[in-house]
Design a protein around this motif. Sequence first.
Motif, mmCIF file in Angstrom:
data_model
loop_
_atom_site.group_PDB
_atom_site.id
_atom_site.type_symbol
_atom_site.label_atom_id
_atom_site.label_comp_id
_atom_site.label_asym_id
_atom_site.label_seq_id
_atom_site.Cartn_x
_atom_site.Cartn_y
_atom_site.Cartn_z
ATOM 1 N N GLU A 124 -19.336 16.698 -1.207
ATOM 2 C CA GLU A 124 -18.747 15.297 -1.399
ATOM 3 C C GLU A 124 -18.907 14.395 -0.065
ATOM 4 O O GLU A 124 -19.471 15.126 0.876
ATOM 5 N N MET A 125 -18.981 13.151 -0.205
ATOM 6 C CA MET A 125 -19.335 12.429 0.966
ATOM 7 C C MET A 125 -18.726 11.070 1.042
ATOM 8 O O MET A 125 -18.035 10.489 -0.048
ATOM 9 N N GLU A 150 -28.118 11.659 -3.895
ATOM 10 C CA GLU A 150 -29.346 12.219 -3.525
ATOM 11 C C GLU A 150 -28.881 13.891 -2.942
ATOM 12 O O GLU A 150 -29.302 14.893 -3.350
ATOM 13 N N MET A 151 -28.089 13.739 -2.015
ATOM 14 C CA MET A 151 -27.266 14.770 -1.492
ATOM 15 C C MET A 151 -26.662 15.744 -2.453
ATOM 16 O O MET A 151 -26.772 16.910 -2.284
ATOM 17 N N LYS A 204 -27.413 1.688 2.005
ATOM 18 C CA LYS A 204 -28.119 2.990 1.224
ATOM 19 C C LYS A 204 -27.169 4.299 1.056
ATOM 20 O O LYS A 204 -27.470 5.390 0.705
ATOM 21 N N TYR A 205 -25.999 3.942 1.368
ATOM 22 C CA TYR A 205 -24.645 5.012 0.940
ATOM 23 C C TYR A 205 -24.760 5.656 -0.348
ATOM 24 O O TYR A 205 -24.752 7.045 -0.209
#
Length: 626
Positions: free
Chosen positions: A496-497, A487-488, A480-481
């Motif tokens: 960023e993620m 989404e974020m 789900k990453y």
Amino acid sequence: MLKNYFKIAWRNLVRNKGYSAINIGGLAVGMAVAMLIALWIFDELTYDKWHKNYDRIAQVMQHQTFNGNKGTESSLPMPLVAELRTNYAGKFKYLAMASWQGDHILSVDEKKITIEGNFMDVDITRILTLKMLQGSYDALKDPHSIMLSASTAKAIFGKDDPMNKVMKIDNELTVKVSGIYEDLPYNTQFRDLHFIAPWDLYVSSRAWVQRALKENQWGNNSFQLFTEIADNTNFDVINKKILHAKLNKVPADEKKFKAEVFLFPMKDWHLRNNWENGIQTGGFIQYVWMFGIVGIFVLLLACINFMNLSTARSEKRAREVGIRKAVGSDRSQLIKQFFGESVLVAFISFIGAAIFVFLLLPWFNQVTEKKIFFPFSESLFWLLSIAFVLFTGLLAGSYPAFYLSSFNPVKVLKGTFRAGRFASVPRKVLVVLQFTVSVALIIGTIMVNRQVQHTKNRPLGYNNEGLVMIPMTTPDYRGKYDLLRDEMKSVGAISEMTQSSSPLTQIWSNNGGFKWQGMDPNLDAEFATIWVTHEYGKTVGWEFTQGRDFSRDFKTDTLAIVINEAAVKFMNVKDPVGKVIDWDEKKFVIIGVIKDMLMQSPYEPVRQAVYLLTNRNFSFIHAKLN
């Protein structure tokens, strides 16, 4: 006579209120500091002694030699426990394998809490001599069971009986509560052990652990092993027997590391856990003795202050001494009187010091990360307190008692008393000593503060502003990453993620077997190994000195590698970008060099590290907040 001494002492204190306040206040502050340090030292010296068989408990550890340096580690291979149980059975009473303690999610229906715990062998309950409130020491024999601490059981089940209730670990493993144990005290290594799950459950639920067991992987040092030795032996005897328990079993290509297995006694875990080149070199015990010396110096300063104030008033007490000697008092009686005065002052100061300590303990516990309590109910504390008051009173009153009692009564009563040219020498010496100790303590404090500020201001090598770290403790995160990241980012919560195999503040994996052109054939190349996703650098803000970052635009980056400056120095290569590194039967190309990122203790040098892309199961999400 003793009653009369204290009565006169009390009258002198009341008559000279300003002098008494300075004397009592100064001594009270010194005694309070000494008491706080003494409570802290007692807490440190009694660390782990809660466990009944404290002096026979140990952690099995190993020395290994890399590039001529002998390193010491607590990580061990899975097959070692079977080897010790089979060939050295008479030396051990209990042996317990364990994973690494960390945060897990415990859930019952919709109720979830995050709490620390561990997967451990059934014998750990006997090794640690847990106090069972419900269930028995064999509660972990069922591979689908779990033991909870009393506080954890209350947090999850409230007033309901937790026994035999079904719950989940990390929303993945279904277990049944089989035992409740009393919370461990704060001054033990296992103070945060709030649940224990069976070791067999850990093995059966992790494919890589199953492989380590089935394939007899002596080179996979990923586990912990605790023991309680047999009653008929000792650590030295066992250490000689098991020294080569691993070396005799490892494959030929790993014998070069010269593995040496040994027992590290629990009594040394907290205070003597420093190792240099395979030799135990102390540890936190150095700070214990250092603070003990500081406490003695502070108390000494307070006592010197008392002595100086007492002798400075010598002329005011001279007539009293003269009259007493004229009516028949001998010197020994006067010495007793002055000692009585100093003990009374010390007693009053102790009361003030006790009040100071009681009020300061919450702040002191916060600063020292302790849970020290004022031991009102302990008879030993009051016995030591009486001894402390007597010692302080006698020390502080020694010089004034002998000095004041030495006056000549005839000269005093005639009014011709003069102290003499050398009478002030002892007081001057005390003043110089007082200032010397004070200046030494101030200089020491400044040095420690500067060292702390240096480590606080040490460059991190990344930007931690707005950076949050999320441990992925349940399988719900898997797959789900990308959805979560998109989404974020779409709602503007993050810029960023990324994902990684280790937290930013620790290194969880070290690997060997790296090779490159021009490598010293005698070099054992071990690197800190961190697996990341493409956006890792953009998220944490690492800084490049050469080359470029990972990019989704380059398909070949699946076999690319980023290294830090420490790795360049370790490899001893010039212009590393473009160089090929062979590892794990693959060829990786170095695409960039970053500034060293501080991922461990700020007091230690940065390890040589490599960063690789992978689609493996990660352990952490890092997000840069907008």
